[in-house]
Design a protein around this motif. Structure first.
Motif, mmCIF file in Angstrom:
data_model
loop_
_atom_site.group_PDB
_atom_site.id
_atom_site.type_symbol
_atom_site.label_atom_id
_atom_site.label_comp_id
_atom_site.label_asym_id
_atom_site.label_seq_id
_atom_site.Cartn_x
_atom_site.Cartn_y
_atom_site.Cartn_z
ATOM 1 N N ARG A 1 0.833 -1.211 0.000
ATOM 2 C CA ARG A 1 0.000 0.000 0.000
ATOM 3 C C ARG A 1 0.863 1.255 0.000
ATOM 4 N N ARG A 2 1.976 1.210 0.737
ATOM 5 C CA ARG A 2 2.915 2.339 0.724
ATOM 6 C C ARG A 2 3.446 2.579 -0.676
ATOM 7 N N ILE A 3 3.807 1.505 -1.370
ATOM 8 C CA ILE A 3 4.316 1.628 -2.738
ATOM 9 C C ILE A 3 3.249 2.247 -3.638
ATOM 10 N N GLU A 4 2.033 1.759 -3.495
ATOM 11 C CA GLU A 4 0.927 2.210 -4.333
ATOM 12 C C GLU A 4 0.617 3.683 -4.108
ATOM 13 N N ARG A 5 0.778 4.168 -2.879
ATOM 14 C CA ARG A 5 0.409 5.537 -2.545
ATOM 15 C C ARG A 5 1.615 6.449 -2.340
ATOM 16 N N SER A 6 2.803 5.968 -2.633
ATOM 17 C CA SER A 6 3.988 6.808 -2.523
ATOM 18 C C SER A 6 3.892 7.980 -3.494
ATOM 19 N N PRO A 7 4.363 9.163 -3.096
ATOM 20 C CA PRO A 7 4.364 10.293 -4.040
ATOM 21 C C PRO A 7 5.364 10.102 -5.178
ATOM 22 N N LEU A 8 6.286 9.161 -5.030
ATOM 23 C CA LEU A 8 7.273 8.901 -6.069
ATOM 24 C C LEU A 8 6.786 7.802 -7.010
ATOM 25 N N PRO A 9 7.012 7.935 -8.314
ATOM 26 C CA PRO A 9 6.742 6.818 -9.214
ATOM 27 C C PRO A 9 7.733 5.690 -8.945
ATOM 28 N N ILE A 10 7.240 4.457 -8.957
ATOM 29 C CA ILE A 10 8.070 3.309 -8.587
ATOM 30 C C ILE A 10 8.042 2.282 -9.699
ATOM 31 N N VAL A 11 9.241 1.881 -10.139
ATOM 32 C CA VAL A 11 9.419 0.924 -11.224
ATOM 33 C C VAL A 11 9.979 -0.367 -10.639
ATOM 34 N N ALA A 12 9.427 -1.504 -11.039
ATOM 35 C CA ALA A 12 9.969 -2.804 -10.645
ATOM 36 C C ALA A 12 10.512 -3.508 -11.881
ATOM 37 N N VAL A 13 11.662 -4.151 -11.722
ATOM 38 C CA VAL A 13 12.227 -4.975 -12.790
ATOM 39 C C VAL A 13 12.298 -6.410 -12.284
ATOM 40 N N LEU A 14 11.573 -7.296 -12.947
ATOM 41 C CA LEU A 14 11.473 -8.694 -12.523
ATOM 42 C C LEU A 14 12.444 -9.556 -13.324
ATOM 43 N N HIS A 15 12.976 -10.565 -12.645
ATOM 44 C CA HIS A 15 13.794 -11.557 -13.346
ATOM 45 C C HIS A 15 13.700 -12.871 -12.581
ATOM 46 N N GLY A 16 13.966 -13.951 -13.257
ATOM 47 C CA GLY A 16 13.936 -15.254 -12.590
ATOM 48 C C GLY A 16 12.541 -15.664 -12.184
ATOM 49 N N HIS A 17 12.139 -15.253 -10.991
ATOM 50 C CA HIS A 17 10.808 -15.553 -10.466
ATOM 51 C C HIS A 17 10.240 -14.313 -9.772
ATOM 52 N N ALA A 18 8.961 -14.069 -9.984
ATOM 53 C CA ALA A 18 8.209 -13.079 -9.206
ATOM 54 C C ALA A 18 6.914 -13.763 -8.814
ATOM 55 N N VAL A 19 6.912 -14.310 -7.610
ATOM 56 C CA VAL A 19 5.849 -15.219 -7.188
ATOM 57 C C VAL A 19 5.283 -14.763 -5.841
ATOM 58 N N ALA A 20 3.971 -14.960 -5.649
ATOM 59 C CA ALA A 20 3.322 -14.704 -4.360
ATOM 60 C C ALA A 20 3.671 -13.290 -3.878
ATOM 61 N N GLY A 21 4.374 -13.160 -2.750
ATOM 62 C CA GLY A 21 4.712 -11.834 -2.249
ATOM 63 C C GLY A 21 5.539 -11.011 -3.216
ATOM 64 N N GLY A 22 6.362 -11.667 -4.026
ATOM 65 C CA GLY A 22 7.123 -10.946 -5.040
ATOM 66 C C GLY A 22 6.211 -10.341 -6.087
ATOM 67 N N LEU A 23 5.196 -11.094 -6.500
ATOM 68 C CA LEU A 23 4.207 -10.561 -7.429
ATOM 69 C C LEU A 23 3.410 -9.450 -6.764
ATOM 70 N N GLU A 24 3.081 -9.610 -5.486
ATOM 71 C CA GLU A 24 2.279 -8.608 -4.797
ATOM 72 C C GLU A 24 3.008 -7.268 -4.728
ATOM 73 N N ILE A 25 4.313 -7.291 -4.529
ATOM 74 C CA ILE A 25 5.094 -6.054 -4.570
ATOM 75 C C ILE A 25 5.038 -5.446 -5.968
ATOM 76 N N ALA A 26 5.246 -6.275 -6.988
ATOM 77 C CA ALA A 26 5.239 -5.775 -8.361
ATOM 78 C C ALA A 26 3.878 -5.198 -8.743
ATOM 79 N N LEU A 27 2.795 -5.842 -8.291
ATOM 80 C CA LEU A 27 1.454 -5.370 -8.623
ATOM 81 C C LEU A 27 1.188 -3.967 -8.082
ATOM 82 N N ALA A 28 1.878 -3.584 -7.014
ATOM 83 C CA ALA A 28 1.667 -2.275 -6.407
ATOM 84 C C ALA A 28 2.488 -1.175 -7.082
ATOM 85 N N CYS A 29 3.453 -1.565 -7.919
ATOM 86 C CA CYS A 29 4.333 -0.580 -8.553
ATOM 87 C C CYS A 29 3.641 0.093 -9.728
#
Length: 251
Positions: A85-113
């Protein structure tokens, strides 16, 4: 953590555990995000992962430690949910770069970016039910919104992991890049966002997060206009408009 001009790069750094989330990692990432937001020289954030994967989700051993101690993992999972939620509502734009695996909590972080890139062949999915788990940090909330209901429902109910290329058609992935080129591509995207950074960008991002929770078009339009009013009153927008028009006249 690394400062690259106006970009703050945050690195998930438990490579031997595929950056699986434990309390220390979540607390560290949360604190690093706060530090980036407090730094006026930082205009965008880039999140990457060290080692073979972006993030394989919550550390299952960490979850079992709670059971051994007779405690619930829910307070820990709440910190992960709060981080997204912090990522989603941060005043800064946030970019995620995925590699290998982005699963469960890793996907959840990426979904908020705000913007997500992935290296070719990255495996992406919810995966919770593979371990008899239910999501606790946003995938059930965000997957269907980001991917569309059919794919989001499929990923949740099968636990299947799909290659990054499958997500391009959803519009969620900004780009799939050659393996090993993710950080460079992510930095380029973050620099574009940073170059556009101003108070209007921060307000727009918050507006988008709020609109996801608005049930009707009418309520959303009212919120949009209210945000315009607050932003206009809080900043010297007329001066910015005169400056823009002056450049057009003299250019």
């Amino acid at each position: 953590m690394e400062q690259l001009g106006a970009i703050r790069r945050l690195v998930l750094n438990r490579p031997s555990r595929r950056n699986a989330l434990n309390a220390a990692l979540v607390d560290s990432l949360t604190a690093a995000l706060t530090d980036a937001e407090d730094d006026p020289a930082t205009r965008a954030v880039l999140i990457t992962g060290a080692g073979p994967s972006f993030c394989a989700g919550a550390d299952l051993r960490h979850l079992l430690e709670f059971s051994v101690a007779g405690e619930s993992p829910v307070p820990f999972l709440r910190t992960v949910s709060n981080l997204t939620r912090r990522i989603e509502r941060s005043p800064l734009p946030i970019v995620a770069v995925l590699h290998g695996h982005a699963v469960a909590g890793g996907l959840e972080i990426a979904l908020a970016c705000d913007v997500v890139l992935a290296e070719a062949g990255t495996l992406i999915g919810d995966g919770h039910i593979r371990n008899q788990l239910v999501p606790g940090a946003g995938s059930a909330v965000r997957m269907r919104r980001k991917f569309g209901d059919p794919l989001g429902r499929w990923l949740g109910l099968t636990g299947e992991l799909l290659p990054a290329e499958r997500f391009v058609r959803t519009g969620w992935l900004h780009e799939v890049v050659e393996s090993g080129r993710g950080s460079d591509a992510g930095l380029r995207v973050a620099e574009t966002l940073a170059a556009a950074g101003n108070s209007a960008q921060a307000t727009f991002k918050l507006l988008l997060a709020d609109l996801d929770e608005i049930p009707t078009v009418e309520a959303g339009l009212k919120l949009e206009l209210d945000q315009f009013d607050r932003h206009w009153s809080a900043h010297d927008i007329p001066t910015e408009l005169r400056r823009f028009l002056s450049r057009r006249t003299t250019g």
